[in-house]
Design an enzyme around this catalytic site. Structure first.
Site, PDB file in Angstrom:
ATOM      1  N   LYS A 250      49.600  24.292  73.210  1.00 42.51           N
ATOM      2  CA  LYS A 250      49.282  25.655  73.662  1.00 42.51           C
ATOM      3  C   LYS A 250      47.785  25.760  73.941  1.00 42.51           C
ATOM      4  O   LYS A 250      46.965  25.541  73.051  1.00 42.51           O
ATOM      5  CB  LYS A 250      49.695  26.674  72.589  1.00 42.51           C
ATOM      6  CG  LYS A 250      49.209  28.104  72.861  1.00 42.51           C
ATOM      7  CD  LYS A 250      49.730  29.101  71.831  1.00 42.51           C
ATOM      8  CE  LYS A 250      49.066  30.468  71.974  1.00 42.51           C
ATOM      9  NZ  LYS A 250      49.537  31.453  70.981  1.00 42.51           N
ATOM     10  N   ASP A 255      42.960  34.763  73.372  1.00 42.45           N
ATOM     11  CA  ASP A 255      44.144  35.607  73.231  1.00 42.45           C
ATOM     12  C   ASP A 255      43.750  36.990  72.712  1.00 42.45           C
ATOM     13  O   ASP A 255      43.623  37.217  71.517  1.00 42.45           O
ATOM     14  CB  ASP A 255      45.149  34.950  72.268  1.00 42.45           C
ATOM     15  CG  ASP A 255      46.432  35.775  72.148  1.00 42.45           C
ATOM     16  OD1 ASP A 255      46.612  36.706  72.961  1.00 42.45           O
ATOM     17  OD2 ASP A 255      47.251  35.467  71.252  1.00 42.45           O
ATOM     18  N   LYS A 262      45.360  43.239  70.728  1.00 45.03           N
ATOM     19  CA  LYS A 262      45.163  42.997  69.292  1.00 45.03           C
ATOM     20  C   LYS A 262      44.089  43.954  68.760  1.00 45.03           C
ATOM     21  O   LYS A 262      43.239  44.402  69.524  1.00 45.03           O
ATOM     22  CB  LYS A 262      44.659  41.561  69.075  1.00 45.03           C
ATOM     23  CG  LYS A 262      45.698  40.482  69.264  1.00 45.03           C
ATOM     24  CD  LYS A 262      45.083  39.107  68.988  1.00 45.03           C
ATOM     25  CE  LYS A 262      46.082  37.995  69.207  1.00 45.03           C
ATOM     26  NZ  LYS A 262      47.231  38.028  68.295  1.00 45.03           N
ATOM     27  N   ASP A 273      42.730  29.851  70.066  1.00 46.51           N
ATOM     28  CA  ASP A 273      44.142  29.830  70.460  1.00 46.51           C
ATOM     29  C   ASP A 273      44.457  28.682  71.430  1.00 46.51           C
ATOM     30  O   ASP A 273      45.568  28.552  71.904  1.00 46.51           O
ATOM     31  CB  ASP A 273      44.531  31.189  71.067  1.00 46.51           C
ATOM     32  CG  ASP A 273      45.975  31.567  70.765  1.00 46.51           C
ATOM     33  OD1 ASP A 273      46.535  31.028  69.797  1.00 46.51           O
ATOM     34  OD2 ASP A 273      46.550  32.376  71.510  1.00 46.51           O
ATOM     35  N   ASP A 332      51.510  39.946  73.639  1.00 42.08           N
ATOM     36  CA  ASP A 332      50.774  39.115  72.674  1.00 42.08           C
ATOM     37  C   ASP A 332      51.601  37.895  72.242  1.00 42.08           C
ATOM     38  O   ASP A 332      51.077  36.978  71.634  1.00 42.08           O
ATOM     39  CB  ASP A 332      50.386  39.964  71.452  1.00 42.08           C
ATOM     40  CG  ASP A 332      49.294  39.317  70.621  1.00 42.08           C
ATOM     41  OD1 ASP A 332      48.706  38.314  71.097  1.00 42.08           O
ATOM     42  OD2 ASP A 332      49.022  39.802  69.506  1.00 42.08           O
ATOM     43  N   GLU A 334      52.455  35.408  73.893  1.00 36.30           N
ATOM     44  CA  GLU A 334      52.235  34.737  75.185  1.00 36.30           C
ATOM     45  C   GLU A 334      52.341  33.224  75.102  1.00 36.30           C
ATOM     46  O   GLU A 334      52.646  32.566  76.086  1.00 36.30           O
ATOM     47  CB  GLU A 334      50.846  35.128  75.731  1.00 36.30           C
ATOM     48  CG  GLU A 334      49.660  34.321  75.185  1.00 36.30           C
ATOM     49  CD  GLU A 334      49.455  34.446  73.683  1.00 36.30           C
ATOM     50  OE1 GLU A 334      49.915  35.448  73.099  1.00 36.30           O
ATOM     51  OE2 GLU A 334      48.848  33.538  73.081  1.00 36.30           O
ATOM     52  N   ARG A 336      54.462  31.284  73.699  1.00 32.11           N
ATOM     53  CA  ARG A 336      55.814  30.770  73.988  1.00 32.11           C
ATOM     54  C   ARG A 336      56.140  30.817  75.474  1.00 32.11           C
ATOM     55  O   ARG A 336      56.976  30.066  75.946  1.00 32.11           O
ATOM     56  CB  ARG A 336      56.836  31.547  73.140  1.00 32.11           C
ATOM     57  CG  ARG A 336      56.837  33.017  73.386  1.00 32.11           C
ATOM     58  CD  ARG A 336      57.491  33.795  72.240  1.00 32.11           C
ATOM     59  NE  ARG A 336      56.595  33.981  71.092  1.00 32.11           N
ATOM     60  CZ  ARG A 336      56.928  34.609  69.976  1.00 32.11           C
ATOM     61  NH1 ARG A 336      58.147  35.088  69.819  1.00 32.11           N
ATOM     62  NH2 ARG A 336      56.061  34.734  68.985  1.00 32.11           N
TER      63      ARG A 336
HETATM   64  N1  BES Z   1      47.813  33.386  68.936  1.00 28.70           N
HETATM   65  C1  BES Z   1      48.650  34.301  68.256  1.00 28.70           C
HETATM   66  C2  BES Z   1      49.055  33.792  66.868  1.00 28.70           C
HETATM   67  C3  BES Z   1      47.950  33.738  65.845  1.00 28.70           C
HETATM   68  C4  BES Z   1      47.724  34.833  65.022  1.00 28.70           C
HETATM   69  C5  BES Z   1      47.185  32.617  65.670  1.00 28.70           C
HETATM   70  C6  BES Z   1      46.732  34.782  64.068  1.00 28.70           C
HETATM   71  C7  BES Z   1      46.197  32.566  64.724  1.00 28.70           C
HETATM   72  C8  BES Z   1      45.974  33.650  63.922  1.00 28.70           C
HETATM   73  C9  BES Z   1      49.926  34.548  69.039  1.00 28.70           C
HETATM   74  O1  BES Z   1      49.817  34.505  70.417  1.00 28.70           O
HETATM   75  C10 BES Z   1      50.365  35.931  68.700  1.00 28.70           C
HETATM   76  O2  BES Z   1      49.654  36.839  68.988  1.00 28.70           O
HETATM   77  N2  BES Z   1      51.512  36.040  68.088  1.00 28.70           N
HETATM   78  C11 BES Z   1      52.021  37.292  67.650  1.00 28.70           C
HETATM   79  C12 BES Z   1      53.509  37.312  67.905  1.00 28.70           C
HETATM   80  C13 BES Z   1      54.106  38.674  67.775  1.00 28.70           C
HETATM   81  C14 BES Z   1      53.646  39.579  68.884  1.00 28.70           C
HETATM   82  C15 BES Z   1      55.623  38.526  67.820  1.00 28.70           C
HETATM   83  C16 BES Z   1      51.712  37.455  66.165  1.00 28.70           C
HETATM   84  O3  BES Z   1      51.770  36.470  65.448  1.00 28.70           O
HETATM   85  O4  BES Z   1      51.362  38.559  65.773  1.00 28.70           O
HETATM   86 ZN    ZN Z   2      48.268  33.282  71.120  1.00 27.12          ZN
HETATM   87 ZN    ZN Z   3      49.183  36.379  71.226  1.00 26.72          ZN
END
Ligand code: BES
Ligand code: ZN
Ligand code: ZN
Length: 486
Positions: A250, A255, A262, A273, A332, A334, A336
């Protein structure tokens, strides 16, 4: 920093700073007898992480001696040697020593080669400093060389340790660059540079190419950004007759969450990210240097995820590379979406296995904290290989289930799939279940590295703050294991 090996017995080591590692309750080597009294006075008992320092004042062939306690033999793990080596480098830095010598200890049940490799890794990883943007360099001190010593030749192990640690440090260095510098285009340029150095084949698919290929996931995520997306493909041993493996990482260079923005607290950490993709670079470098008898293709989908008038919106329905439709309920989620395209492309190559690395979910940090990556796989043998590699490198993994019920949770009312599950339940597993939809019948493992790709607290050999490059040694070691299988 560079690591070297010198074949010399403990009694004949000469230099400035010598570090030795001692086990609690075991007799002091006779060559160190002169410190025995003083160690007692200072109550140095070789307890884990305990240290003893002496200025030898001409009583030995080295000016300083640092003893690091390893604790009791029964509790000792190989990683304690990485930690002790890290402490040695920190001590050398404190003493402003340009060079540090570490004598490889003889420990019952641990091969001297394994010990030497672990010490090399710990020392090199601990010496890494990110100083790229510091314009005042006077106060920065760097230990330039570590020399491992032992009566037996362990030069091969030091070389191996250097390849593993240098690849990880290479990844850490790129990880640390912020999003205004490490854009998708800049990372693609770096990938091409690595490819040239290591004789890898490199293909960079730009936005136009991605449009032609109908990479709907990558295109949707990048829509809000002025930075065009790219997909980098690196190939090791292209055209050779070896079993093929694929890596996918990834590569979100920043992000923000997109329209599903966020919170601003801690958002700067989302420059990390991209660490999955950068790990792919690190593994490609290590595998090429190790000359592993495999074919390896690394895919790095690279994009920013930011909001703007042109950004994708919650509720949008997109079409991924393999033709599946996805309802984007949260912009968010994204990672996947870009991985969906890259995994489907990887699966087309019919590899023996696909391994992906991704900072995919915050939920994995809730589950495992910062001590293991989440492992999700459709193959038990691959699970075992990664688990073993994780224990050896101390980049540990913990396996989660991928039962069909989790896949059900990702079915959409209006499209084939949705990109988040309802109420956010089983966040890491449902994310992995989503990815699984794009690998067809390929053997595949997904590593959620969101908890381990950076440190916030001081670590013995991974620094006190910043990118760790965790995953590089793990996946390289797993590929080394796979390369030994017929
Ligand atoms: N890059 C984030 C995941 C992440 C969160 C990495 C904190 C490192 C620290 C990912 O893209 C994301 O935002 N995931 C969301 C998914 C949710 C919207 C289902 C998450 O984990 O909140
Ligand atoms: Zn992310
Ligand atoms: Zn994200």
């Amino acid at each position: 920093m560079k690591a070297e090996f010198k074949r010399v017995s403990l009694g004949n080591v000469k230099g400035e700073l010598l570090c030795v590692f001692l086990i609690e309750g075991e007799k002091l080597p006779k060559e160190l007898g002169l410190f025995s009294k003083d160690m007692k006075v200072h109550r140095f008992e070789s307890k884990k992480e305990q240290t003893y320092h002496s200025c030898t004042m001409g009583r030995a062939k080295f000016a300083h001696m640092l003893a690091v306690g390893l604790g009791k033999r029964k509790d000792l793990r190989l990683d304690d040697l990485r930690k002790a080596a890290g402490m040695s480098v920190q001590h050398a830095s404190y003493l402003k020593q340009k060079e540090v010598m570490i004598h490889v200890p003889d420990i019952k049940g641990i091969a001297a080669d394994d010990a030497a490799q672990a010490i090399t890794e710990g020392a090199l990883l601990a010496a890494h400093q990110f100083i790229h943007y510091k314009t005042e360099r006077e106060d920065i001190f760097q230990v330039g060389r570590v020399q491992l010593t032992h009566a037996k030749d362990l030069s091969k192990a030091v070389q191996l340790g250097s390849i593993y640690a240098d690849a990880q440090n290479y990844a850490r260095e790129i990880d640390e660059h912020p999003a205004n510098i490490a854009t998708p285009a800049a990372i693609a340029k770096e990938a091409k540079k690595l490819a040239k150095q290591k004789k890898l084949a490199a293909t960079v698919y730009d936005k136009k190419a991605l449009q032609k290929m109908k990479m709907g996931g990558i295109l949707a995520v990048s829509r809000g950004s002025v930075e065009p997306p790219v997909l980098v493909k690196l190939e090791y041993n292209k055209g050779r007759n070896y079993p093929l493996y694929c890596l996918v990482g990834k590569g979100i260079t920043f992000d923000s969450g997109g329209i599903s923005l966020k919170p601003s607290k801690g958002m700067h950490e989302m420059k990390y990210d991209k660490t999955g993709a950068i790990n792919v670079l690190g593994v490609m470098k290590a595998v090429a240097e190790l000359k592993l008898p495999i074919r390896l293709i690394g895919f790095m989908p690279l994009s920013e995820n930011v909001p703007s008038g042109s950004a994708q919106k919650p509720g949008d329905i997109i079409k991924t590379y393999d033709g599946k439709t996805v309802e984007v309920l949260n912009t968010d989620a994204e990672g996947r979406l870009i991985l969906a395209d890259a995994l489907a492309l990887a699966a087309e190559h019919k590899p023996r296995a696909i391994i992906d690395m991704a900072t995919l979910t915050g939920a994995i940090i809730i589950s495992l904290g910062r001590h293991a990556a989440g492992l999700f796989t459709n193959d038990d043998k691959l699970a075992k290989t990664l688990d073993d590699a994780g224990l050896e490198t101390h980049e540990r993994v913990w396996r989660f289930p991928l039962w069909p019920e989790y896949t059900e949770m990702m079915k959409s009312d209006f499209a084939d799939l949705k990109n988040i599950s309802e109420h956010g339940e089983a966040g890491s597993i449902t994310a992995a279940a989503f990815l699984q939809e794009f690998v067809g019948d390929a053997k595949w493992a997904h590593l959620d590295i969101a908890g381990v790709d950076m440190v916030k607290n001081k670590h013995f050999y991974l620094g006190k703050k910043g990118a760790t490059g965790t995953g590089v040694r793990l996946v390289t070691r797993a590929l080394a294991k796979l390369s030994q299988k017929k």
